[in-house]
Scaffold this active site. Sequence first.
Site, PDB file in Angstrom:
ATOM      1  N   ARG A  60       0.976  -0.962   0.070  1.00  0.00           N
ATOM      2  CA  ARG A  60      -0.047  -0.012   0.071  1.00  0.00           C
ATOM      3  C   ARG A  60       0.756   1.022  -0.154  1.00  0.00           C
ATOM      4  O   ARG A  60       0.455   2.300  -0.508  1.00  0.00           O
ATOM      5  CB  ARG A  60      -0.932   0.140   1.327  1.00  0.00           C
ATOM      6  CG  ARG A  60      -2.051   0.871   1.149  1.00  0.00           C
ATOM      7  CD  ARG A  60      -3.090   1.093   2.344  1.00  0.00           C
ATOM      8  NE  ARG A  60      -2.299   1.764   3.281  1.00  0.00           N
ATOM      9  CZ  ARG A  60      -2.368   1.305   4.564  1.00  0.00           C
ATOM     10  NH1 ARG A  60      -2.578   0.128   4.817  1.00  0.00           N
ATOM     11  NH2 ARG A  60      -1.739   2.033   5.521  1.00  0.00           N
ATOM     12  N   TYR A 113     -13.281  19.388 -14.707  1.00  0.00           N
ATOM     13  CA  TYR A 113     -13.691  18.216 -14.859  1.00  0.00           C
ATOM     14  C   TYR A 113     -15.084  18.085 -13.763  1.00  0.00           C
ATOM     15  O   TYR A 113     -14.587  18.496 -12.656  1.00  0.00           O
ATOM     16  CB  TYR A 113     -12.683  17.234 -14.817  1.00  0.00           C
ATOM     17  CG  TYR A 113     -13.277  15.542 -14.904  1.00  0.00           C
ATOM     18  CD1 TYR A 113     -13.927  15.041 -15.628  1.00  0.00           C
ATOM     19  CD2 TYR A 113     -13.183  14.924 -13.479  1.00  0.00           C
ATOM     20  CE1 TYR A 113     -14.550  13.837 -15.536  1.00  0.00           C
ATOM     21  CE2 TYR A 113     -13.623  13.598 -13.357  1.00  0.00           C
ATOM     22  CZ  TYR A 113     -14.190  12.932 -14.625  1.00  0.00           C
ATOM     23  OH  TYR A 113     -14.597  11.726 -14.563  1.00  0.00           O
ATOM     24  N   ASP A 186      -4.946  20.344 -13.703  1.00  0.00           N
ATOM     25  CA  ASP A 186      -5.020  19.104 -14.088  1.00  0.00           C
ATOM     26  C   ASP A 186      -4.386  19.302 -15.774  1.00  0.00           C
ATOM     27  O   ASP A 186      -4.846  19.807 -16.425  1.00  0.00           O
ATOM     28  CB  ASP A 186      -6.539  18.926 -14.225  1.00  0.00           C
ATOM     29  CG  ASP A 186      -6.951  17.603 -14.933  1.00  0.00           C
ATOM     30  OD1 ASP A 186      -6.274  17.104 -15.806  1.00  0.00           O
ATOM     31  OD2 ASP A 186      -8.019  17.163 -14.373  1.00  0.00           O
ATOM     32  N   LYS A 211      -6.180   8.390 -19.537  1.00  0.00           N
ATOM     33  CA  LYS A 211      -6.477   8.953 -20.957  1.00  0.00           C
ATOM     34  C   LYS A 211      -5.198   8.692 -21.703  1.00  0.00           C
ATOM     35  O   LYS A 211      -4.758   7.613 -21.947  1.00  0.00           O
ATOM     36  CB  LYS A 211      -6.781  10.474 -20.882  1.00  0.00           C
ATOM     37  CG  LYS A 211      -7.798  10.831 -19.871  1.00  0.00           C
ATOM     38  CD  LYS A 211      -9.180  10.357 -20.135  1.00  0.00           C
ATOM     39  CE  LYS A 211     -10.271  10.683 -19.351  1.00  0.00           C
ATOM     40  NZ  LYS A 211     -11.138   9.782 -18.574  1.00  0.00           N
TER      41      LYS A 211
END
Length: 398
Positions: A60, A113, A186, A211
């Site tokens: 983790r 977004y 972003d 993307k």
Amino acid sequence: MKINKDWKVETMISHFAEERENYEGAVVPPIFQNTLFTFKDWDAIDAAFDDRVNTSIYSRGRNPSVNMVEQKLAKLAGSEKVRLFASGMSAITAAVMHFLNTGDHVIAIKNIYGPANNLLSVYLKKKMGIETTFVSGNDIREYEEAIRTNTKLIYLESPSSAIFSIQDIEGICKLAQSKGIKTIIDNTWASPIFQNPLKMGIDLEIHSCSKYIGGHSDVVAGLVIGNKKDMDSISVNEFELLGGKIASIEAWLLMRSLRTLPIRMKAHQENAMKIAKYLESHPKIETVNYPGLKKFPQYKLAKKQMTGFSALMSFKLKTLDLSQIKTFFNSLKIFKIGVSWGGHESLVYAPAISYLKELSPQQFEGLGISLGDMRISVGLENAEDLINDLEHALNTIS
Ligand SMILES: Cc1ncc(COP(=O)(O)O)c(C=O)c1O
């Protein structure tokens, strides 16, 4: 592998951070599909805990499959550190939470977004009393006027993925730095190949790797890039504590993707430019919204900040007749109907499908969107085939 500093990006991204001699010379490293790492004795595990950010103890926190890709991405972005997350949204959440505390104020651009907008304007407002002022973002004075004594963060998305608005990154960073305000961008649309916001003064850069970075439409992931101090804090807190880690197999798939990212972006750009020019000259098209076109209103700023253009764009059909619009949409064969972008496959989506559920045509025209708006993600198929597909669909309407 010994790296030559003069290597260009295509060479570096292929070989950097891969120690093939440790994997019997395998040209592709194995997937470290394990939860934990074992140590030879007390002192060894004790030392590992003293440097837990850089040591593999439990997956983790750190895992070699993930770490190799993080190193490649940091090299690509010219930054000190990258952390990979389970999604773009978990990367955005981590970056935002790193800078914010209860009662802080944020300035964000209007067309970020949708879920990022929701996170700021609804979720964090309700949970932590964080207020966000949304600005169109095109004029530096808007930011100046929005600053309050408790403003801690300016959140940008340039180009924005909905309307491709471009923000003056350097100018905004100068203003933010003069007021002690942190900045996040972003950078998904441009990818690390075409825009380097950290060099322009941004504190944290985030990407949805679902993307272009992933590029094969088979991985949902995200990343945060920044300086060592911010990233070490994010590693311990928002990354390991909140636990939004990427799976080893997905990191391994991203390594596969990175090897072709520079050439894919070149091909996306070439295809997109051909298609934008074709659409721009078509009599049934009203406008094309693509930052790479000379007619794009912010073309000069786009050229100044980016070294290239990716392949997500929109265009407006002249007709406002819904049945004609649907005929066009349904007649496309290579462009598949879908919501994401940045993959190998070409996609089409009509924003009206979402907006018609909530708003009247008049209301959504007030947002600058019309029934005839089409968003396309230009993939890696042959440009001539894609143009023929568009031509065929346009021929079905009057
Ligand atoms: C611009 C932009 N940023 C972030 C995200 C979120 O990424 P993810 O879907 O990987 O969580 C998306 C997803 O579509 C996006 O378009």
